[in-house]
Design an enzyme around this catalytic site. Structure first.
Site, PDB file in Angstrom:
ATOM      1  N   ASP A  15      30.683 -37.999  -0.716  1.00 52.15           N
ATOM      2  CA  ASP A  15      29.305 -38.476  -0.750  1.00 52.15           C
ATOM      3  C   ASP A  15      28.848 -38.641   0.698  1.00 52.15           C
ATOM      4  OD1 ASP A  15      26.960 -39.951  -0.813  1.00 52.15           O
ATOM      5  OD2 ASP A  15      27.669 -41.313  -2.377  1.00 52.15           O
ATOM      6  N   GLY A  37      18.494 -35.839  -5.838  1.00 52.72           N
ATOM      7  CA  GLY A  37      19.664 -35.289  -5.151  1.00 52.72           C
ATOM      8  C   GLY A  37      20.091 -36.109  -3.957  1.00 52.72           C
ATOM      9  N   VAL A  38      20.458 -35.404  -2.903  1.00 46.32           N
ATOM     10  CA  VAL A  38      21.002 -36.072  -1.723  1.00 46.32           C
ATOM     11  C   VAL A  38      19.920 -36.925  -1.040  1.00 46.32           C
ATOM     12  CG1 VAL A  38      20.619 -34.175  -0.074  1.00 46.32           C
ATOM     13  CG2 VAL A  38      22.561 -35.691   0.223  1.00 46.32           C
ATOM     14  N   ASP A  39      18.687 -36.495  -1.114  1.00 48.06           N
ATOM     15  CA  ASP A  39      17.553 -37.235  -0.547  1.00 48.06           C
ATOM     16  C   ASP A  39      17.460 -38.629  -1.188  1.00 48.06           C
ATOM     17  OD1 ASP A  39      15.252 -37.726   0.892  1.00 48.06           O
ATOM     18  OD2 ASP A  39      13.953 -36.467  -0.332  1.00 48.06           O
ATOM     19  N   SER A 128      19.559 -26.803   0.194  1.00 49.21           N
ATOM     20  CA  SER A 128      18.886 -25.851  -0.718  1.00 49.21           C
ATOM     21  C   SER A 128      19.707 -25.423  -1.938  1.00 49.21           C
ATOM     22  CB  SER A 128      18.415 -24.571   0.006  1.00 49.21           C
ATOM     23  OG  SER A 128      17.225 -24.801   0.734  1.00 49.21           O
ATOM     24  N   THR A 129      20.958 -25.874  -2.048  1.00 53.09           N
ATOM     25  CA  THR A 129      21.778 -25.355  -3.164  1.00 53.09           C
ATOM     26  C   THR A 129      21.682 -26.199  -4.429  1.00 53.09           C
ATOM     27  OG1 THR A 129      23.788 -26.552  -2.561  1.00 53.09           O
ATOM     28  CG2 THR A 129      23.457 -24.385  -1.545  1.00 53.09           C
ATOM     29  N   GLY A 130      20.892 -27.276  -4.384  1.00 50.66           N
ATOM     30  CA  GLY A 130      20.718 -28.095  -5.578  1.00 50.66           C
ATOM     31  C   GLY A 130      19.434 -27.694  -6.285  1.00 50.66           C
ATOM     32  N   TYR A 132      16.743 -26.696  -5.193  1.00 53.87           N
ATOM     33  CA  TYR A 132      16.054 -25.541  -4.627  1.00 53.87           C
ATOM     34  C   TYR A 132      16.705 -24.202  -4.974  1.00 53.87           C
ATOM     35  CZ  TYR A 132      12.741 -28.430  -1.963  1.00 53.87           C
ATOM     36  OH  TYR A 132      11.736 -29.286  -1.601  1.00 53.87           O
TER      37      TYR A 132
HETATM   38  P1  ADP Z   1      17.843 -29.140  -2.298  1.00 59.98           P
HETATM   39  O1  ADP Z   1      16.532 -29.609  -2.866  1.00 59.98           O
HETATM   40  O2  ADP Z   1      17.761 -28.781  -0.822  1.00 59.98           O
HETATM   41  O3  ADP Z   1      18.494 -28.095  -3.132  1.00 59.98           O
HETATM   42  P2  ADP Z   1      19.601 -31.217  -3.421  1.00 59.98           P
HETATM   43  O4  ADP Z   1      19.714 -32.628  -2.993  1.00 59.98           O
HETATM   44  O5  ADP Z   1      19.061 -30.967  -4.800  1.00 59.98           O
HETATM   45  O6  ADP Z   1      18.738 -30.473  -2.274  1.00 59.98           O
HETATM   46  O7  ADP Z   1      21.025 -30.515  -3.315  1.00 59.98           O
HETATM   47  C1  ADP Z   1      21.615 -30.106  -2.108  1.00 59.98           C
HETATM   48  C2  ADP Z   1      23.109 -30.257  -2.242  1.00 59.98           C
HETATM   49  O8  ADP Z   1      23.472 -31.623  -2.018  1.00 59.98           O
HETATM   50  C3  ADP Z   1      23.680 -29.883  -3.612  1.00 59.98           C
HETATM   51  O9  ADP Z   1      24.848 -29.090  -3.406  1.00 59.98           O
HETATM   52  C4  ADP Z   1      24.052 -31.230  -4.225  1.00 59.98           C
HETATM   53  O10 ADP Z   1      25.161 -31.116  -5.094  1.00 59.98           O
HETATM   54  C5  ADP Z   1      24.431 -32.007  -2.978  1.00 59.98           C
HETATM   55  N1  ADP Z   1      24.415 -33.482  -3.065  1.00 59.98           N
HETATM   56  C6  ADP Z   1      23.728 -34.271  -3.911  1.00 59.98           C
HETATM   57  N2  ADP Z   1      23.990 -35.568  -3.649  1.00 59.98           N
HETATM   58  C7  ADP Z   1      24.867 -35.588  -2.604  1.00 59.98           C
HETATM   59  C8  ADP Z   1      25.548 -36.612  -1.871  1.00 59.98           C
HETATM   60  N3  ADP Z   1      25.354 -37.914  -2.146  1.00 59.98           N
HETATM   61  N4  ADP Z   1      26.387 -36.249  -0.860  1.00 59.98           N
HETATM   62  C9  ADP Z   1      26.584 -34.945  -0.556  1.00 59.98           C
HETATM   63  N5  ADP Z   1      25.982 -33.939  -1.214  1.00 59.98           N
HETATM   64  C10 ADP Z   1      25.137 -34.251  -2.228  1.00 59.98           C
END
Ligand code: ADP
Length: 188
Positions: A15, A37-39, A128-130, A132
């Site tokens: 994480d 997601g990560v944001d 971008s792999t989530g 997006y």
């Molecule tokens: P995007 O909109 O750029 O695709 P996302 O947040 O949807 O961004 O996903 C980007 C990547 O971050 C994905 O591979 C997702 O699995 C990963 N992710 C989501 N939460 C976390 C976290 N807490 N720590 C690390 N990676 C994460």
């Protein structure tokens, strides 16, 4: 965990909000006003101070939103990381809309900002792999190439952690990175 480029690029699973590094990169959206997601995880754990700074950045520098491929920086709020670098990845369409170049720019501009703030350790998610939808193999090749290029040309940051949320994503990255290095060594 796997190391590349004399230990300056470390691929790991975890994480990103828990990383004790100088800066973490956020896969933000253009609004800078939060998302999933990560944001979402970064704002949740980092607290409201990060969002306050994001609003200021929108007001002063990017009233129409942060352009795709660009990056901006805030402090880390309650995170262990001192800074959060926010970048907006491209939404995947068909691979013919400059997606690779825009994703590469995310990595380059984020690392540039990190260097400008003397951040010696930086953690980056798979931008971008989530939501997006960027194909993970292709995103891994872009990320590995862009980070490698930056490290080759710059001494700061010293160490970049590529943090994957799942073992599957980590394994895809390692397979692509190993294939790239293998191809390079066969050329030599
Ligand atoms: P995007 O909109 O750029 O695709 P996302 O947040 O949807 O961004 O996903 C980007 C990547 O971050 C994905 O591979 C997702 O699995 C990963 N992710 C989501 N939460 C976390 C976290 N807490 N720590 C690390 N990676 C994460």
């Amino acid at each position: 965990m796997r190391e590349y480029y004399q230990g300056r690029l470390i691929a790991t699973v975890g994480d990103i909000t828990e990383m004790s590094v100088d800066a973490i990169v956020n896969a933000a959206n253009a609004s800078l006003l939060g998302g999933g997601g990560v944001d979402g995880a970064i704002h949740h754990r980092g607290g409201p101070a990060i969002m306050r700074e994001c609003r200021e950045i929108r007001r002063h520098s990017f009233p129409k939103g942060l352009p795709i491929g660009r990056a901006c920086i805030t402090r880390g709020g309650k995170l262990d990381a001192r800074y959060v670098i926010h970048t907006v990845g491209p939404v995947w369409k068909d691979g013919k809309q400059h997606e690779d170049a825009l994703l590469e720019a995310c990595y380059r501009n984020s690392l540039d900002l990190a260097a400008g703030h003397a951040a010696n350790s930086v953690a980056i998610p798979a931008i971008s792999t989530g939501a997006y939808g960027f194909p993970r193999e292709r995103a891994a090749r872009v990320a590995f190439g862009a980070i490698g290029e930056f490290l080759y040309r710059n001494t700061v940051p010293r160490t970049v952690f590529c943090v994957f949320y799942s073992i599957e994503d980590y394994e895809i990255f390692v397979a692509e990175a190993d294939a790239i290095l293998q191809a390079v060594s066969e050329q030599e």
